[in-house]
Design a protein around this motif. Structure first.
Motif, PDB file in Angstrom:
ATOM      1  N   THR A 124       0.842  -1.195   0.000  1.00 24.13           N
ATOM      2  CA  THR A 124       0.000   0.000   0.000  1.00 24.13           C
ATOM      3  C   THR A 124       0.873   1.238   0.000  1.00 24.13           C
ATOM      4  O   THR A 124       1.812   1.340   0.784  1.00 24.13           O
ATOM      5  CB  THR A 124      -0.912   0.012   1.246  1.00 24.13           C
ATOM      6  OG1 THR A 124      -1.676  -1.184   1.266  1.00 24.13           O
ATOM      7  CG2 THR A 124      -1.844   1.209   1.234  1.00 24.13           C
ATOM      8  N   GLY A 125       0.577   2.162  -0.874  1.00 25.50           N
ATOM      9  CA  GLY A 125       1.299   3.433  -0.931  1.00 25.50           C
ATOM     10  C   GLY A 125       0.385   4.577  -0.550  1.00 25.50           C
ATOM     11  O   GLY A 125      -0.821   4.534  -0.781  1.00 25.50           O
ATOM     12  N   LEU A 126       0.963   5.577   0.052  1.00 20.92           N
ATOM     13  CA  LEU A 126       0.222   6.778   0.430  1.00 20.92           C
ATOM     14  C   LEU A 126       0.911   7.943  -0.261  1.00 20.92           C
ATOM     15  O   LEU A 126       2.029   8.308   0.111  1.00 20.92           O
ATOM     16  CB  LEU A 126       0.241   6.935   1.958  1.00 20.92           C
ATOM     17  CG  LEU A 126      -0.616   8.016   2.577  1.00 20.92           C
ATOM     18  CD1 LEU A 126      -2.084   7.806   2.221  1.00 20.92           C
ATOM     19  CD2 LEU A 126      -0.445   8.023   4.076  1.00 20.92           C
ATOM     20  N   VAL A 127       0.280   8.492  -1.269  1.00 19.73           N
ATOM     21  CA  VAL A 127       0.897   9.540  -2.073  1.00 19.73           C
ATOM     22  C   VAL A 127      -0.001  10.774  -2.112  1.00 19.73           C
ATOM     23  O   VAL A 127      -1.210  10.690  -1.940  1.00 19.73           O
ATOM     24  CB  VAL A 127       1.185   9.066  -3.519  1.00 19.73           C
ATOM     25  CG1 VAL A 127       2.186   7.935  -3.533  1.00 19.73           C
ATOM     26  CG2 VAL A 127      -0.082   8.639  -4.218  1.00 19.73           C
ATOM     27  N   GLY A 128       0.623  11.914  -2.333  1.00 18.49           N
ATOM     28  CA  GLY A 128      -0.109  13.162  -2.448  1.00 18.49           C
ATOM     29  C   GLY A 128       0.862  14.326  -2.427  1.00 18.49           C
ATOM     30  O   GLY A 128       2.041  14.148  -2.115  1.00 18.49           O
ATOM     31  N   PRO A 129       0.384  15.498  -2.747  1.00 18.63           N
ATOM     32  CA  PRO A 129       1.259  16.667  -2.777  1.00 18.63           C
ATOM     33  C   PRO A 129       1.685  17.098  -1.376  1.00 18.63           C
ATOM     34  O   PRO A 129       1.114  16.648  -0.371  1.00 18.63           O
ATOM     35  CB  PRO A 129       0.382  17.746  -3.433  1.00 18.63           C
ATOM     36  CG  PRO A 129      -1.013  17.329  -3.150  1.00 18.63           C
ATOM     37  CD  PRO A 129      -0.995  15.826  -3.113  1.00 18.63           C
ATOM     38  N   ASN A 130       2.673  17.965  -1.308  1.00 15.09           N
ATOM     39  CA  ASN A 130       3.109  18.530  -0.025  1.00 15.09           C
ATOM     40  C   ASN A 130       1.914  19.189   0.656  1.00 15.09           C
ATOM     41  O   ASN A 130       1.116  19.875   0.020  1.00 15.09           O
ATOM     42  CB  ASN A 130       4.192  19.593  -0.237  1.00 15.09           C
ATOM     43  CG  ASN A 130       5.495  19.000  -0.693  1.00 15.09           C
ATOM     44  OD1 ASN A 130       5.709  17.798  -0.589  1.00 15.09           O
ATOM     45  ND2 ASN A 130       6.373  19.838  -1.208  1.00 15.09           N
ATOM     46  N   LYS A 146      -0.375  13.497   4.579  1.00 16.33           N
ATOM     47  CA  LYS A 146       0.164  12.133   4.656  1.00 16.33           C
ATOM     48  C   LYS A 146       0.858  11.876   5.981  1.00 16.33           C
ATOM     49  O   LYS A 146       0.576  10.876   6.655  1.00 16.33           O
ATOM     50  CB  LYS A 146       1.150  11.880   3.501  1.00 16.33           C
ATOM     51  CG  LYS A 146       0.559  12.055   2.116  1.00 16.33           C
ATOM     52  CD  LYS A 146       1.623  11.892   1.039  1.00 16.33           C
ATOM     53  CE  LYS A 146       2.751  12.882   1.135  1.00 16.33           C
ATOM     54  NZ  LYS A 146       2.430  14.262   0.810  1.00 16.33           N
ATOM     55  N   SER A 147       1.753  12.750   6.376  1.00 13.07           N
ATOM     56  CA  SER A 147       2.486  12.582   7.635  1.00 13.07           C
ATOM     57  C   SER A 147       1.548  12.679   8.827  1.00 13.07           C
ATOM     58  O   SER A 147       1.670  11.918   9.793  1.00 13.07           O
ATOM     59  CB  SER A 147       3.596  13.627   7.765  1.00 13.07           C
ATOM     60  OG  SER A 147       4.570  13.427   6.768  1.00 13.07           O
TER      61      SER A 147
END
Length: 64
Positions: free
Chosen positions: A42-48, A52-53
């Motif tokens: 599973t990946g968690l991606v997105g812009p700054n 996510k953090s």
């Protein structure tokens, strides 16, 4: 053939549902849900600044 998880209850490692967190008037996460399945990558991606953090800190218990 690679393992294909089927989302049955025995394959769910972690289920986070309807996560909401804010800091003052700023809403960092609103109604975020994610299920981690056994055997799945599973990946968690997105812009700054997407949260996510913050989401991972909630899952780890660093933020309550």
């Amino acid at each position: 053939m690679p393992y294909q998880p089927d989302a049955s209850r025995t394959d769910i490692l972690l289920n986070a549902s309807n996560i909401k967190v804010g800091f003052g008037d700023f809403v960092a996460l609103n109604d975020v849900s994610l299920t981690f399945l056994r055997g799945a990558i599973t990946g968690l991606v997105g812009p700054n600044g997407a949260g996510k953090s913050t989401f991972l800190k909630i899952l780890s218990g660093e933020i309550e």
